[in-house]
Design a protein around this motif. Structure first.
Motif, PDB file in Angstrom:
ATOM      1  N   GLY A  12       6.425  63.994  -5.055  1.00 53.94           N
ATOM      2  CA  GLY A  12       6.119  62.794  -5.277  1.00 53.94           C
ATOM      3  C   GLY A  12       7.009  61.647  -5.000  1.00 53.94           C
ATOM      4  O   GLY A  12       7.906  61.885  -4.746  1.00 53.94           O
ATOM      5  N   HIS A  13       6.410  60.411  -5.086  1.00 47.80           N
ATOM      6  CA  HIS A  13       7.221  59.433  -4.387  1.00 47.80           C
ATOM      7  C   HIS A  13       6.488  58.119  -4.910  1.00 47.80           C
ATOM      8  O   HIS A  13       5.391  58.027  -5.410  1.00 47.80           O
ATOM      9  CB  HIS A  13       7.014  59.111  -2.851  1.00 47.80           C
ATOM     10  N   PHE A  14       7.341  56.935  -5.146  1.00 44.96           N
ATOM     11  CA  PHE A  14       6.628  55.553  -4.962  1.00 44.96           C
ATOM     12  C   PHE A  14       6.655  55.125  -3.716  1.00 44.96           C
ATOM     13  O   PHE A  14       7.238  55.719  -2.626  1.00 44.96           O
ATOM     14  CB  PHE A  14       7.859  54.544  -5.700  1.00 44.96           C
ATOM     15  N   HIS A  15       5.721  54.147  -3.524  1.00 45.32           N
ATOM     16  CA  HIS A  15       5.828  53.596  -2.004  1.00 45.32           C
ATOM     17  C   HIS A  15       6.930  52.560  -1.863  1.00 45.32           C
ATOM     18  O   HIS A  15       7.492  51.892  -2.928  1.00 45.32           O
ATOM     19  CB  HIS A  15       4.397  52.787  -1.691  1.00 45.32           C
ATOM     20  N   ASN A  16       7.573  52.396  -0.698  1.00 45.28           N
ATOM     21  CA  ASN A  16       8.631  51.600  -0.398  1.00 45.28           C
ATOM     22  C   ASN A  16       8.168  50.220  -0.785  1.00 45.28           C
ATOM     23  O   ASN A  16       8.987  49.404  -1.455  1.00 45.28           O
ATOM     24  CB  ASN A  16       9.006  51.661   1.097  1.00 45.28           C
TER      25      ASN A  16
ATOM     26  N   ALA B 223       4.302  55.664  -9.213  1.00 45.23           N
ATOM     27  CA  ALA B 223       4.810  57.028  -8.316  1.00 45.23           C
ATOM     28  C   ALA B 223       3.777  57.873  -8.726  1.00 45.23           C
ATOM     29  O   ALA B 223       3.137  58.074  -9.734  1.00 45.23           O
ATOM     30  CB  ALA B 223       6.061  57.538  -9.168  1.00 45.23           C
ATOM     31  N   HIS B 224       3.412  58.873  -7.658  1.00 40.16           N
ATOM     32  CA  HIS B 224       2.229  59.863  -7.666  1.00 40.16           C
ATOM     33  C   HIS B 224       2.955  61.271  -7.243  1.00 40.16           C
ATOM     34  O   HIS B 224       3.558  61.350  -6.333  1.00 40.16           O
ATOM     35  CB  HIS B 224       1.231  59.329  -7.075  1.00 40.16           C
ATOM     36  N   ARG B 225       2.244  62.188  -7.930  1.00 43.75           N
ATOM     37  CA  ARG B 225       2.564  63.724  -7.641  1.00 43.75           C
ATOM     38  C   ARG B 225       1.303  64.573  -7.718  1.00 43.75           C
ATOM     39  O   ARG B 225       0.634  63.997  -8.662  1.00 43.75           O
ATOM     40  CB  ARG B 225       3.783  64.011  -8.644  1.00 43.75           C
ATOM     41  N   LEU B 226       1.010  65.440  -6.990  1.00 53.24           N
ATOM     42  CA  LEU B 226       0.106  66.410  -7.077  1.00 53.24           C
ATOM     43  C   LEU B 226       0.295  67.729  -7.471  1.00 53.24           C
ATOM     44  O   LEU B 226       1.334  68.215  -7.288  1.00 53.24           O
ATOM     45  CB  LEU B 226      -0.797  66.545  -5.861  1.00 53.24           C
ATOM     46  N   ILE B 227      -0.484  68.398  -8.589  1.00 54.36           N
ATOM     47  CA  ILE B 227      -0.009  69.574  -9.273  1.00 54.36           C
ATOM     48  C   ILE B 227      -1.253  70.535  -9.068  1.00 54.36           C
ATOM     49  O   ILE B 227      -2.263  70.156  -9.620  1.00 54.36           O
ATOM     50  CB  ILE B 227       0.604  69.332 -10.796  1.00 54.36           C
TER      51      ILE B 227
ATOM     52  N   CYS C 104      -5.942  58.263   1.488  1.00 49.58           N
ATOM     53  CA  CYS C 104      -5.788  56.793   2.294  1.00 49.58           C
ATOM     54  C   CYS C 104      -4.771  55.904   1.903  1.00 49.58           C
ATOM     55  O   CYS C 104      -4.915  55.596   0.733  1.00 49.58           O
ATOM     56  CB  CYS C 104      -7.266  56.471   2.480  1.00 49.58           C
ATOM     57  N   TRP C 105      -3.796  55.416   2.598  1.00 47.01           N
ATOM     58  CA  TRP C 105      -2.833  54.544   2.326  1.00 47.01           C
ATOM     59  C   TRP C 105      -2.383  53.593   3.505  1.00 47.01           C
ATOM     60  O   TRP C 105      -2.736  53.914   4.554  1.00 47.01           O
ATOM     61  CB  TRP C 105      -1.640  55.296   1.645  1.00 47.01           C
ATOM     62  N   GLY C 106      -1.582  52.540   2.930  1.00 47.69           N
ATOM     63  CA  GLY C 106      -1.423  51.722   3.976  1.00 47.69           C
ATOM     64  C   GLY C 106      -0.282  51.966   5.037  1.00 47.69           C
ATOM     65  O   GLY C 106       0.610  52.717   4.333  1.00 47.69           O
TER      66      GLY C 106
ATOM     67  N   ASP D 138       9.119  56.025  -0.871  1.00 48.36           N
ATOM     68  CA  ASP D 138      10.629  56.400  -1.542  1.00 48.36           C
ATOM     69  C   ASP D 138      10.654  57.370  -2.358  1.00 48.36           C
ATOM     70  O   ASP D 138      10.126  57.586  -3.582  1.00 48.36           O
ATOM     71  CB  ASP D 138      10.644  54.794  -2.379  1.00 48.36           C
ATOM     72  N   TYR D 139      11.375  58.452  -1.757  1.00 53.55           N
ATOM     73  CA  TYR D 139      11.585  59.816  -2.710  1.00 53.55           C
ATOM     74  C   TYR D 139      12.889  59.454  -3.366  1.00 53.55           C
ATOM     75  O   TYR D 139      13.012  60.371  -4.469  1.00 53.55           O
ATOM     76  CB  TYR D 139      11.630  60.648  -1.678  1.00 53.55           C
ATOM     77  N   GLY D 140      13.590  58.672  -3.201  1.00 51.06           N
ATOM     78  CA  GLY D 140      15.026  58.472  -3.890  1.00 51.06           C
ATOM     79  C   GLY D 140      15.025  58.476  -5.235  1.00 51.06           C
ATOM     80  O   GLY D 140      15.595  59.446  -5.915  1.00 51.06           O
TER      81      GLY D 140
HETATM   82  C1  PAN Z   1       0.174  61.651   0.311  1.00 44.35           C
HETATM   83  C2  PAN Z   1       1.572  62.684   0.035  1.00 44.35           C
HETATM   84  C3  PAN Z   1       1.319  64.094   0.036  1.00 44.35           C
HETATM   85  C4  PAN Z   1       2.830  65.068  -0.091  1.00 44.35           C
HETATM   86  O1  PAN Z   1      -0.064  61.853   1.655  1.00 44.35           O
HETATM   87  O2  PAN Z   1       2.495  61.946   0.782  1.00 44.35           O
HETATM   88  O3  PAN Z   1       0.612  64.516  -1.024  1.00 44.35           O
HETATM   89  O4  PAN Z   1       3.472  64.477  -1.239  1.00 44.35           O
HETATM   90  P1  PAN Z   1       4.924  63.850  -1.014  1.00 44.35           P
HETATM   91  O5  PAN Z   1       5.010  62.870   0.050  1.00 44.35           O
HETATM   92  O6  PAN Z   1       5.182  63.202  -2.396  1.00 44.35           O
HETATM   93  O7  PAN Z   1       5.956  64.904  -0.618  1.00 44.35           O
HETATM   94  C5  PAN Z   1       0.707  60.423  -0.131  1.00 44.35           C
HETATM   95  O8  PAN Z   1       0.883  60.102  -1.252  1.00 44.35           O
HETATM   96  N1  PAN Z   1       0.946  59.584   1.094  1.00 44.35           N
HETATM   97  O9  PAN Z   1       1.311  58.143   0.573  1.00 44.35           O
END
Ligand code: PAN
Ligand code: ZN
Length: 187
Positions: free
Chosen positions: A89-93, A137-141, A153-155, A161-163
């Protein structure tokens, strides 16, 4: 004028990507230390176990303004203690950058958290479409018994940003209780 043959491929059934710009990465359990709540259960498991894989189609360089990336995430079924396998899971930078997810196969949950640590969760299933707004922030379970496969699909300038997730985690977890997926607050 000549017509170019399509060399980049996207399998509509499986989400598999191939071609010049496709790349693949894998996350093993040993690369997810601190992600799951039950450290004892984590320590007893095989670190070589594959938790998730990501295929990405990147036709431009990471960071290119205005470009797009396209990917397929596969989260394998499994649990650490009573917690389902999931992505880091992460936020985008660039916090304002949004993303689309869509369910391809399997059953799961998309966990979203805003910058005030407020979480919401959406069920993911084949055909479900998820607009992940900026600043989330987004995470898949994977809450099912087969692979959870999700398109994205993302920019290309969004960045990852995993930190902050590594430090503070999400404020909710999805756990298996009596065979059912339940959303639990966790601070
Ligand atoms: C996705 C994620 C992907 C893996 O492509 O990068 O599901 O998850 P983590 O990056 O949190 O390990 C995405 O959200 N890209 O922006
Ligand atoms: Zn993302």
């Amino acid at each position: 004028m000549t017509m170019k043959k399509a060399t980049e491929r996207y399998d509509l059934q499986t989400g598999e990507l191939s071609g010049e710009y496709a790349s693949h990465s894998r996350k093993k359990l040993s690369q997810l230390k601190g992600v799951f709540a039950d450290g004892t259960a984590f320590a007893a498991m095989d670190g070589e176990q594959l938790v998730y894989e990501v295929s990405a189609h990147m036709a431009v360089k990471e960071g290119t303004p205005g470009g797009l990336f396209f990917g397929t995430s596969t989260i394998h079924p499994g649990r650490v203690g009573n917690e389902y396998f999931m992505t880091k899971g992460h936020f985008h930078n660039k916090r304002e950058c949004a993303e689309y997810y869509w369910g391809i196969s399997g059953e799961g949950v998309l966990l979203l958290m805003d910058e005030n640590r407020r979480c919401t969760a959406e069920q993911v299933q084949p055909g479900s479409l998820h607009y992940i707004g900026g600043y989330l922030a987004h995470r898949l379970i994977n809450t099912g018994e087969s692979d959870l496969v999700v398109g994205a699909c993302w920019g290309s300038d969004a960045g990852h940003d995993y930190g902050s997730i590594e430090t503070a985690g999400f404020s909710a977890r999805v756990l298996c209780e009596n065979g059912k997926a339940v959303l639990k607050e966790s601070h």
